[in-house]
Motif scaffolding. Structure first.
Motif, PDB file in Angstrom:
ATOM      1  N   LEU A 380     -23.006 -35.985  72.145  1.00 58.90           N
ATOM      2  CA  LEU A 380     -23.159 -37.347  72.648  1.00 58.90           C
ATOM      3  C   LEU A 380     -21.809 -38.017  72.871  1.00 58.90           C
ATOM      4  O   LEU A 380     -21.654 -38.836  73.775  1.00 58.90           O
ATOM      5  N   TYR A 381     -20.803 -37.650  72.089  1.00 64.13           N
ATOM      6  CA  TYR A 381     -19.481 -38.282  72.204  1.00 64.13           C
ATOM      7  C   TYR A 381     -18.449 -37.337  72.825  1.00 64.13           C
ATOM      8  O   TYR A 381     -17.241 -37.528  72.657  1.00 64.13           O
ATOM      9  N   GLY A 382     -18.923 -36.310  73.529  1.00 63.30           N
ATOM     10  CA  GLY A 382     -18.022 -35.431  74.261  1.00 63.30           C
ATOM     11  C   GLY A 382     -17.228 -34.498  73.380  1.00 63.30           C
ATOM     12  O   GLY A 382     -16.153 -34.046  73.768  1.00 63.30           O
ATOM     13  N   GLY A 383     -17.743 -34.192  72.197  1.00 64.72           N
ATOM     14  CA  GLY A 383     -17.023 -33.331  71.281  1.00 64.72           C
ATOM     15  C   GLY A 383     -17.469 -31.885  71.365  1.00 64.72           C
ATOM     16  O   GLY A 383     -18.302 -31.507  72.189  1.00 64.72           O
ATOM     17  N   GLU A 384     -16.885 -31.066  70.500  1.00 66.13           N
ATOM     18  CA  GLU A 384     -17.215 -29.645  70.424  1.00 66.13           C
ATOM     19  C   GLU A 384     -17.587 -29.317  68.987  1.00 66.13           C
ATOM     20  O   GLU A 384     -16.979 -29.831  68.035  1.00 66.13           O
ATOM     21  N   LEU A 385     -18.575 -28.440  68.816  1.00 64.70           N
ATOM     22  CA  LEU A 385     -19.063 -28.108  67.480  1.00 64.70           C
ATOM     23  C   LEU A 385     -19.203 -26.597  67.351  1.00 64.70           C
ATOM     24  O   LEU A 385     -19.724 -25.930  68.257  1.00 64.70           O
ATOM     25  N   ARG A 386     -18.722 -26.078  66.205  1.00 67.70           N
ATOM     26  CA  ARG A 386     -18.912 -24.672  65.872  1.00 67.70           C
ATOM     27  C   ARG A 386     -19.516 -24.590  64.476  1.00 67.70           C
ATOM     28  O   ARG A 386     -19.000 -25.206  63.533  1.00 67.70           O
ATOM     29  N   ILE A 387     -20.562 -23.811  64.337  1.00 70.27           N
ATOM     30  CA  ILE A 387     -21.263 -23.652  63.063  1.00 70.27           C
ATOM     31  C   ILE A 387     -21.453 -22.161  62.814  1.00 70.27           C
ATOM     32  O   ILE A 387     -21.866 -21.424  63.710  1.00 70.27           O
ATOM     33  N   GLY A 388     -21.170 -21.711  61.585  1.00 70.21           N
ATOM     34  CA  GLY A 388     -21.381 -20.310  61.289  1.00 70.21           C
ATOM     35  C   GLY A 388     -20.795 -19.900  59.962  1.00 70.21           C
ATOM     36  O   GLY A 388     -20.195 -20.715  59.233  1.00 70.21           O
ATOM     37  N   PRO A 389     -20.927 -18.628  59.604  1.00 70.46           N
ATOM     38  CA  PRO A 389     -20.421 -18.137  58.318  1.00 70.46           C
ATOM     39  C   PRO A 389     -18.894 -18.163  58.271  1.00 70.46           C
ATOM     40  O   PRO A 389     -18.221 -18.047  59.294  1.00 70.46           O
ATOM     41  N   ARG A 390     -18.366 -18.313  57.057  1.00 74.79           N
ATOM     42  CA  ARG A 390     -16.927 -18.249  56.839  1.00 74.79           C
ATOM     43  C   ARG A 390     -16.498 -16.813  56.585  1.00 74.79           C
ATOM     44  O   ARG A 390     -17.264 -15.993  56.091  1.00 74.79           O
ATOM     45  N   VAL A 391     -15.253 -16.551  56.913  1.00 72.81           N
ATOM     46  CA  VAL A 391     -14.664 -15.270  56.524  1.00 72.81           C
ATOM     47  C   VAL A 391     -14.499 -15.268  55.002  1.00 72.81           C
ATOM     48  O   VAL A 391     -13.901 -16.179  54.423  1.00 72.81           O
ATOM     49  N   GLY A 392     -15.049 -14.272  54.335  1.00 72.16           N
ATOM     50  CA  GLY A 392     -14.972 -14.214  52.882  1.00 72.16           C
ATOM     51  C   GLY A 392     -16.179 -14.804  52.196  1.00 72.16           C
ATOM     52  O   GLY A 392     -16.212 -14.888  50.969  1.00 72.16           O
ATOM     53  N   GLY A 393     -17.175 -15.250  52.980  1.00 69.19           N
ATOM     54  CA  GLY A 393     -18.391 -15.783  52.380  1.00 69.19           C
ATOM     55  C   GLY A 393     -18.494 -17.286  52.515  1.00 69.19           C
ATOM     56  O   GLY A 393     -17.502 -18.000  52.614  1.00 69.19           O
ATOM     57  N   GLY A 394     -19.719 -17.749  52.496  1.00 66.27           N
ATOM     58  CA  GLY A 394     -19.946 -19.180  52.617  1.00 66.27           C
ATOM     59  C   GLY A 394     -20.260 -19.592  54.047  1.00 66.27           C
ATOM     60  O   GLY A 394     -20.534 -18.759  54.919  1.00 66.27           O
ATOM     61  N   PHE A 395     -20.175 -20.871  54.264  1.00 63.92           N
ATOM     62  CA  PHE A 395     -20.598 -21.430  55.550  1.00 63.92           C
ATOM     63  C   PHE A 395     -19.598 -22.491  55.978  1.00 63.92           C
ATOM     64  O   PHE A 395     -18.978 -23.163  55.138  1.00 63.92           O
ATOM     65  N   GLY A 396     -19.434 -22.636  57.297  1.00 64.42           N
ATOM     66  CA  GLY A 396     -18.477 -23.600  57.808  1.00 64.42           C
ATOM     67  C   GLY A 396     -18.998 -24.372  59.004  1.00 64.42           C
ATOM     68  O   GLY A 396     -19.744 -23.847  59.828  1.00 64.42           O
ATOM     69  N   VAL A 397     -18.599 -25.636  59.085  1.00 64.16           N
ATOM     70  CA  VAL A 397     -18.929 -26.507  60.221  1.00 64.16           C
ATOM     71  C   VAL A 397     -17.614 -27.106  60.718  1.00 64.16           C
ATOM     72  O   VAL A 397     -16.848 -27.674  59.901  1.00 64.16           O
ATOM     73  N   ARG A 398     -17.335 -26.965  61.987  1.00 65.49           N
ATOM     74  CA  ARG A 398     -16.087 -27.501  62.558  1.00 65.49           C
ATOM     75  C   ARG A 398     -16.425 -28.270  63.829  1.00 65.49           C
ATOM     76  O   ARG A 398     -17.043 -27.724  64.747  1.00 65.49           O
ATOM     77  N   ALA A 399     -16.017 -29.519  63.856  1.00 67.13           N
ATOM     78  CA  ALA A 399     -16.298 -30.376  65.020  1.00 67.13           C
ATOM     79  C   ALA A 399     -15.020 -31.052  65.455  1.00 67.13           C
ATOM     80  O   ALA A 399     -14.193 -31.446  64.619  1.00 67.13           O
ATOM     81  N   ARG A 400     -14.880 -31.192  66.763  1.00 70.93           N
ATOM     82  CA  ARG A 400     -13.737 -31.923  67.333  1.00 70.93           C
ATOM     83  C   ARG A 400     -14.272 -33.086  68.150  1.00 70.93           C
ATOM     84  O   ARG A 400     -15.090 -32.923  69.037  1.00 70.93           O
ATOM     85  N   PHE A 401     -13.822 -34.306  67.814  1.00 68.95           N
ATOM     86  CA  PHE A 401     -14.228 -35.520  68.509  1.00 68.95           C
ATOM     87  C   PHE A 401     -13.028 -36.088  69.247  1.00 68.95           C
ATOM     88  O   PHE A 401     -11.948 -36.239  68.640  1.00 68.95           O
ATOM     89  N   PRO A 402     -13.168 -36.447  70.508  1.00 69.21           N
ATOM     90  CA  PRO A 402     -12.078 -37.185  71.178  1.00 69.21           C
ATOM     91  C   PRO A 402     -11.991 -38.595  70.624  1.00 69.21           C
ATOM     92  O   PRO A 402     -13.016 -39.243  70.391  1.00 69.21           O
ATOM     93  N   LEU A 403     -10.795 -39.067  70.375  1.00 73.29           N
ATOM     94  CA  LEU A 403     -10.619 -40.400  69.816  1.00 73.29           C
ATOM     95  C   LEU A 403     -10.810 -41.499  70.849  1.00 73.29           C
ATOM     96  O   LEU A 403     -11.110 -42.629  70.519  1.00 73.29           O
ATOM     97  N   GLU A 404     -10.627 -41.155  72.139  1.00 71.67           N
ATOM     98  CA  GLU A 404     -10.827 -42.127  73.198  1.00 71.67           C
ATOM     99  C   GLU A 404     -12.151 -41.867  73.879  1.00 71.67           C
ATOM    100  O   GLU A 404     -12.580 -40.724  74.004  1.00 71.67           O
ATOM    101  N   ALA A 405     -12.818 -42.951  74.302  1.00 69.19           N
ATOM    102  CA  ALA A 405     -14.138 -42.805  74.929  1.00 69.19           C
ATOM    103  C   ALA A 405     -14.019 -42.038  76.228  1.00 69.19           C
ATOM    104  O   ALA A 405     -13.072 -42.205  76.967  1.00 69.19           O
TER     105      ALA A 405
END
Length: 405
Positions: A380-405
């Motif tokens: 909705l805010y023009g960002g990028e999202l990656r979701i998935g397992p971490r290297v070495g175990g566990g889970f990770g969520v990474r999102a990038r949001f632009p600071l300007e509209a």
């Protein structure tokens, strides 16, 4: 508004709804105003010697020619033809011209131009000009060039007036139609905005309920396990459950209040602002109270994002930590990183738990509603999202949001 003005408005509305009645009244008014001329003893300029004496037949012809104006809007070309035919009969019978039938002729010319398309209007104009010049040849009178030009110019002017008013009516109708289309488009946009807002509120409710209920569930389980051997710890856990429950009810009341009608809505002063990254410390404290170890890193120079990005980033962290609480296991740890640059904000939430398969499976073969809400919120805010397992175990969520509209 005075009774007289109200009466005039009501009369006007009545005639606008009944155009044929209005045209009949117009024809009667022409007759009342012009018939006395037929009984003048002498015509101007001594022209009475050229005409027959007015009688009942003349009177009936004038009445018939003038009353055809009753159908001037529905059948304007036919009305013009009937008036011309009536004038021909009057000319052949050598009756003098009368004001009612001459004015009716001009009104018929105007009506053809005002109420028909260009082709029919042009035909009516040519018929009118031909009839006018024929009448000037038949009826005795001044045939000076200036008089002929003046009479022809008058007919052309009446025809042009009718065309101009028709084009103006068409232009106004087009404006009204365009305004109606824009109004319908605004209504459609408003409905779409309401649907989008309801979807956003559904995501908010999911985030709020899932997070707080997960915290309450973990605390209740901990209280049950330590109730016998550590009553003080159990009471502390129950106190946390109470506080989290109150917070959940407060947030749910605020969000659901958006869906209420204006009459049922709560006063604006009771509605708390949307949470943002400034409330991240309180969120992490709540999570730590459940027993999940959470660490926070902030990299770069902190900048104030837009209000929408602020809420979206907070809800993303809340949802990711809620999933960690539900699926990572009792010994899991979590990390939250906020990385600011001049143009964007990167949010990372990772854990070393064992809930990767459960999170990704969701409901059946589809991702859970929380993951879908994450994707929608970031997109909705023009960002990028990656979701998935971490290297070495566990889970990770990474999102990038632009600071300007």
């Amino acid at each position: 508004m005075s009774p007289r003005i109200r009466g005039l408005h009501a009369c006007r509305a009545w005639f606008q709804a009944r155009p044929r009645a209005a045209d009949a009244v117009l024809a009667l008014a022409l007759l009342v105003a012009g018939l006395p001329q037929l009984y003048l003893e002498e015509l101007p300029g001594g022209l009475e010697r050229y005409y027959a004496q007015t009688d009942v037949w003349h009177l009936l012809l004038v009445v018939a020619v003038t009353m055809t104006l009753t159908w001037r809007r529905s059948r304007p070309l036919a009305v013009l033809g009937l008036i011309v035919a009536g004038e021909v009969v009057i000319a052949v019978a050598h009756y003098p011209p009368a004001a009612p039938d001459m004015v009716a002729f001009m009104v018929a010319v105007y009506s053809v131009a005002a109420h028909r398309g260009l082709a029919v209007a042009a035909l009516g104009g040519l018929v009118a000009l031909a009839a006018l010049n024929a009448f000037m040849l038949v009826f005795p009178g001044d045939m000076a060039l200036m008089s002929v030009l003046t009479d022809n110019a008058f007919v052309v002017g009446v025809w042009a007036l009718g065309r101009n008013l028709r084009l103006r009516r068409a232009y106004l109708a087009e404006l009204e139609d365009r305004a109606a289309r824009l109004e319908r488009a605004r209504g459609t946009d408003a409905r779409a905005a309401r649907v989008e807002e309801r979807s956003r509120i559904a995501r908010e409710l999911h985030d709020v309920v899932a997070h707080h209920v997960s915290v309450m569930t973990v605390q209740a389980g901990a209280a049950r396990r330590i109730m016998d051997r550590h009553p003080a710890g159990a009471r502390e856990a129950m106190t946390t459950i109470e506080e989290v429950g109150r917070t959940a009810l407060s947030e749910m009341r605020r969000i659901v209040g958006v869906l209420r009608t204006e009459r049922d809505a709560e006063p604006a002063g009771e509605l708390a602002p949307q949470p943002g990254l400034g409330d991240l410390g309180e969120l992490l404290d709540h999570v730590r109270e459940t027993g999940l170890a959470v660490q926070l890193w902030i990299e770069g120079e902190a900048r104030t994002p837009s209000p929408g990005v602020d809420v979206a980033a907070f809800r993303l962290i809340q949802e990711a930590l809620t999933n960690t609480l539900k699926h990572a296991g009792p010994q899991a740890r979590a990390w939250v990183r906020l990385h600011y640059t001049d143009r964007d904000l990167t949010v990372e939430i990772e854990d070393d738990g064992r809930g990767t398969a459960t999170i990704m499976a969701g409901n059946g073969d589809h991702p859970g509603h929380g993951l879908v809400g994450m994707y929608e919120r970031v997109a909705l805010y023009g960002g990028e999202l990656r979701i998935g397992p971490r290297v070495g175990g566990g889970f990770g969520v990474r999102a990038r949001f632009p600071l300007e509209a």
